[in-house]
Design an enzyme around this catalytic site. Structure first.
Site, short mmCIF file in Angstrom:
data_model
loop_
_atom_site.label_atom_id
_atom_site.label_comp_id
_atom_site.label_asym_id
_atom_site.label_seq_id
_atom_site.Cartn_x
_atom_site.Cartn_y
_atom_site.Cartn_z
N ASP A 49 51.74 28.57 38.07
CA ASP A 49 53.07 27.95 38.12
C ASP A 49 53.90 28.28 36.89
O ASP A 49 53.38 28.70 35.86
CB ASP A 49 52.93 26.42 38.17
N HIS A 192 48.80 27.92 34.91
CA HIS A 192 50.20 28.21 34.54
C HIS A 192 50.29 29.52 33.77
O HIS A 192 49.66 29.65 32.72
CB HIS A 192 50.76 27.07 33.69
ZN ZN Z 1 55.61 23.47 37.04
#
Ligand code: ZN
Length: 230
Positions: A49, A192
């Site tokens: 992400d 991430h």
């Molecule tokens: Zn996010």
């Protein structure tokens, strides 16, 4: 006194329930959400992400070397900052999802604002990568009223996760152990590769952890993009 206690318990209970509805990865109350794939497939999915960001090319190198395809939920604003990395994600055959334009919390946001965030990100991603994402992951995992009709209109579905690596706040060894402990067949793993627009930090821990996760789990599972889970 007993009345006050009753009210306090009622409010606390309501708060917990409310938070479950909008934020629990498994909540299906506001709309249908994929949390993990079938348990008998032997497949797992890495999802990244908040990118693209400075760590994206390093992570792409690791995935390329291991012959693995993953799913990247991109922020439109970060695609504008790092268009070359966004293009590389697409060119190397990874799946691209939408993670809004500016990464807001949807809590209390109007349907108009939510639609703007999703559709603007969709346009920016399409412009720079040639892809129209069909998958959406809400920032902070928060789903809100009005979100699902907008996604239905754009023929998109919500992808959550079954393993939260908490990589944004952990050193590499903690990230690795959390993922190895949580993984099951069909797992969707949250990581991430970027930092949300207007926030600071680095993803060095994630880069280090991904190398190890891929090496260890590659012997037991097949890594696939989320949409190939079924
Ligand atoms: Zn996010």
């Amino acid at each position: 006194m007993a009345d006050l206690l009753f009210v306090a318990i009622f409010l606390a209970g309501f708060g917990v329930l409310f938070w479950y509805v909008v934020a629990a990865p498994r909540s299906q109350v506001l709309g249908k959400t994929l949390v993990c794939g079938p348990p008998d497939s032997g497949k797992i999915a890495l999802t990244f992400d908040d990118g693209p960001g400075e760590a994206t090319p390093l992570i792409l190198d690791i995935l390329k070397k291991a012959g693995i395809r993953a799913t990247f939920f991109l922020c439109g604003q970060n695609v504008e900052r790092f268009p070359i990395y966004a293009r590389r994600i697409a060119e190397e055959g990874h799946e691209i999802g939408n993670h809004t334009y500016s990464h807001p919390r949807f809590l209390w946001k109007t349907p108009g604002r939510i639609a703007w965030e999703i559709e603007r990100a969709q346009n920016v991603i399409a412009h720079h990568t040639g892809r129209q994402p069909k998958l959406f992951r809400p920032p902070y995992g928060i789903r809100w009223f009005g979100l699902f009709p907008i996604l239905n209109r754009n023929q998109m579905r919500v992808i959550m996760w079954s393993v939260n690596s908490k990589d944004w706040r952990s050193p590499a060894p903690r990230i690795v152990s959390r993922v190895l402990r949580g993984v099951t067949p069909g797992a969707i793993i949250l990581l991430h590769d970027g930092v949300p627009p207007h926030q600071s930090g680095d993803r060095n821990g994630t880069v280090e952890a991904v190398g190890e996760i891929v090496g260890t789990l590659g012997e037991r599972y097949r890594f696939v993009p989320v949409s190939e889970m079924r």
